[in-house]
Design a protein around this motif. Sequence first.
Motif, PDB file in Angstrom:
ATOM      1  N   GLN A  20       0.741  -1.271  -0.049  1.00  0.00           N
ATOM      2  CA  GLN A  20       0.034  -0.040  -0.008  1.00  0.00           C
ATOM      3  C   GLN A  20       0.812   1.176  -0.104  1.00  0.00           C
ATOM      4  O   GLN A  20       0.591   2.214  -0.744  1.00  0.00           O
ATOM      5  CB  GLN A  20      -1.037  -0.078   1.112  1.00  0.00           C
ATOM      6  CG  GLN A  20      -1.910  -1.095   1.069  1.00  0.00           C
ATOM      7  CD  GLN A  20      -2.773  -1.218   2.145  1.00  0.00           C
ATOM      8  OE1 GLN A  20      -2.424  -1.059   3.540  1.00  0.00           O
ATOM      9  NE2 GLN A  20      -4.038  -1.628   2.276  1.00  0.00           N
ATOM     10  N   TRP A  21       1.840   1.359   0.854  1.00  0.00           N
ATOM     11  CA  TRP A  21       2.912   2.432   0.753  1.00  0.00           C
ATOM     12  C   TRP A  21       3.619   2.719  -0.564  1.00  0.00           C
ATOM     13  O   TRP A  21       3.574   3.900  -1.006  1.00  0.00           O
ATOM     14  CB  TRP A  21       3.886   2.171   2.001  1.00  0.00           C
ATOM     15  CG  TRP A  21       3.391   2.184   3.561  1.00  0.00           C
ATOM     16  CD1 TRP A  21       2.193   3.008   3.819  1.00  0.00           C
ATOM     17  CD2 TRP A  21       4.083   1.518   4.277  1.00  0.00           C
ATOM     18  NE1 TRP A  21       2.223   2.563   5.191  1.00  0.00           N
ATOM     19  CE2 TRP A  21       3.275   1.811   5.465  1.00  0.00           C
ATOM     20  CE3 TRP A  21       5.256   1.042   4.617  1.00  0.00           C
ATOM     21  CZ2 TRP A  21       3.726   1.526   6.732  1.00  0.00           C
ATOM     22  CZ3 TRP A  21       5.628   0.319   5.672  1.00  0.00           C
ATOM     23  CH2 TRP A  21       4.730   0.817   7.032  1.00  0.00           C
ATOM     24  N   LYS A  23       2.331   1.921  -3.262  1.00  0.00           N
ATOM     25  CA  LYS A  23       1.348   2.340  -4.445  1.00  0.00           C
ATOM     26  C   LYS A  23       1.555   3.876  -4.614  1.00  0.00           C
ATOM     27  O   LYS A  23       1.504   4.449  -5.656  1.00  0.00           O
ATOM     28  CB  LYS A  23       0.161   2.055  -4.126  1.00  0.00           C
ATOM     29  CG  LYS A  23      -1.066   2.212  -5.131  1.00  0.00           C
ATOM     30  CD  LYS A  23      -2.421   1.634  -4.773  1.00  0.00           C
ATOM     31  CE  LYS A  23      -3.523   1.796  -5.942  1.00  0.00           C
ATOM     32  NZ  LYS A  23      -4.752   1.323  -5.489  1.00  0.00           N
ATOM     33  N   GLU A  24       1.769   4.556  -3.489  1.00  0.00           N
ATOM     34  CA  GLU A  24       1.845   6.057  -3.517  1.00  0.00           C
ATOM     35  C   GLU A  24       3.004   6.564  -2.597  1.00  0.00           C
ATOM     36  O   GLU A  24       3.031   7.218  -1.792  1.00  0.00           O
ATOM     37  CB  GLU A  24       0.435   6.603  -2.883  1.00  0.00           C
ATOM     38  CG  GLU A  24      -0.626   6.446  -3.899  1.00  0.00           C
ATOM     39  CD  GLU A  24      -1.887   7.099  -2.957  1.00  0.00           C
ATOM     40  OE1 GLU A  24      -2.433   8.090  -3.609  1.00  0.00           O
ATOM     41  OE2 GLU A  24      -2.085   6.582  -1.859  1.00  0.00           O
ATOM     42  N   GLU A  26       5.256   8.838  -3.107  1.00  0.00           N
ATOM     43  CA  GLU A  26       5.430  10.385  -2.961  1.00  0.00           C
ATOM     44  C   GLU A  26       4.565  10.773  -1.613  1.00  0.00           C
ATOM     45  O   GLU A  26       5.182  11.565  -0.862  1.00  0.00           O
ATOM     46  CB  GLU A  26       4.730  11.191  -4.040  1.00  0.00           C
ATOM     47  CG  GLU A  26       5.707  11.063  -5.255  1.00  0.00           C
ATOM     48  CD  GLU A  26       4.858   9.786  -6.189  1.00  0.00           C
ATOM     49  OE1 GLU A  26       4.306   8.928  -5.769  1.00  0.00           O
ATOM     50  OE2 GLU A  26       5.902   9.607  -7.291  1.00  0.00           O
ATOM     51  N   LYS A  27       3.533  10.257  -1.295  1.00  0.00           N
ATOM     52  CA  LYS A  27       2.513  10.545  -0.216  1.00  0.00           C
ATOM     53  C   LYS A  27       3.093   9.795   1.173  1.00  0.00           C
ATOM     54  O   LYS A  27       3.201  10.369   1.996  1.00  0.00           O
ATOM     55  CB  LYS A  27       1.250   9.931  -0.431  1.00  0.00           C
ATOM     56  CG  LYS A  27       0.372  10.250   0.543  1.00  0.00           C
ATOM     57  CD  LYS A  27      -1.258   9.628   0.213  1.00  0.00           C
ATOM     58  CE  LYS A  27      -1.810   9.403   1.336  1.00  0.00           C
ATOM     59  NZ  LYS A  27      -3.267   8.425   1.082  1.00  0.00           N
ATOM     60  N   ASN A  28       3.552   8.610   0.838  1.00  0.00           N
ATOM     61  CA  ASN A  28       4.174   7.708   2.004  1.00  0.00           C
ATOM     62  C   ASN A  28       5.583   7.969   2.548  1.00  0.00           C
ATOM     63  O   ASN A  28       5.851   7.456   3.450  1.00  0.00           O
ATOM     64  CB  ASN A  28       3.534   6.330   1.818  1.00  0.00           C
ATOM     65  CG  ASN A  28       2.256   6.220   1.688  1.00  0.00           C
ATOM     66  OD1 ASN A  28       1.266   6.365   2.643  1.00  0.00           O
ATOM     67  ND2 ASN A  28       1.691   5.690   0.580  1.00  0.00           N
ATOM     68  N   PRO A  30       7.561  11.140   2.159  1.00  0.00           N
ATOM     69  CA  PRO A  30       8.090  12.431   1.601  1.00  0.00           C
ATOM     70  C   PRO A  30       9.584  12.671   2.142  1.00  0.00           C
ATOM     71  O   PRO A  30      10.009  13.699   1.421  1.00  0.00           O
ATOM     72  CB  PRO A  30       6.956  13.286   2.354  1.00  0.00           C
ATOM     73  CG  PRO A  30       6.525  12.652   3.426  1.00  0.00           C
ATOM     74  CD  PRO A  30       6.768  10.954   2.985  1.00  0.00           C
ATOM     75  N   LYS A  48       9.722   3.666   8.481  1.00  0.00           N
ATOM     76  CA  LYS A  48       8.352   3.692   8.335  1.00  0.00           C
ATOM     77  C   LYS A  48       7.643   2.520   9.029  1.00  0.00           C
ATOM     78  O   LYS A  48       6.675   2.742   9.884  1.00  0.00           O
ATOM     79  CB  LYS A  48       7.712   3.813   7.018  1.00  0.00           C
ATOM     80  CG  LYS A  48       6.117   4.076   7.049  1.00  0.00           C
ATOM     81  CD  LYS A  48       5.693   4.948   5.720  1.00  0.00           C
ATOM     82  CE  LYS A  48       4.117   5.344   5.423  1.00  0.00           C
ATOM     83  NZ  LYS A  48       4.126   6.572   6.303  1.00  0.00           N
TER      84      LYS A  48
END
Length: 98
Positions: A20-21, A23-24, A26-28, A30, A48
């Motif tokens: 899930q991380w 997948k995005e 840039e969001k997860n 930064p 993380k």
Amino acid sequence: MDHLEVFKALSNKARLQILQWLKEPEKNFPEQESGFECGVCVGEIQKKSGLTQSTISEYLSVLQRAGLIRSTRIGQWTYYKRDDEAFSQLKELIEKEL
């Protein structure tokens, strides 16, 4: 794609979280300064998750053997990213066969 390996890889909550991380990224992630073209540095994933590096390495190996992620080695660093084609194949498998 070995279907059994894929479903085994998906059967762990932490491995699902990693996917899930990724997948995005840039969001997860930064705080990663190098961009995401090659993926996310294993150290960032480990930070993380809060898990040990050996556990994260094993989880990433399982995901990679299942074909769900790819790795790129740059110098001493290894970067991981999702293999979106594998997820398309998995979706197709589920729709047609399961």
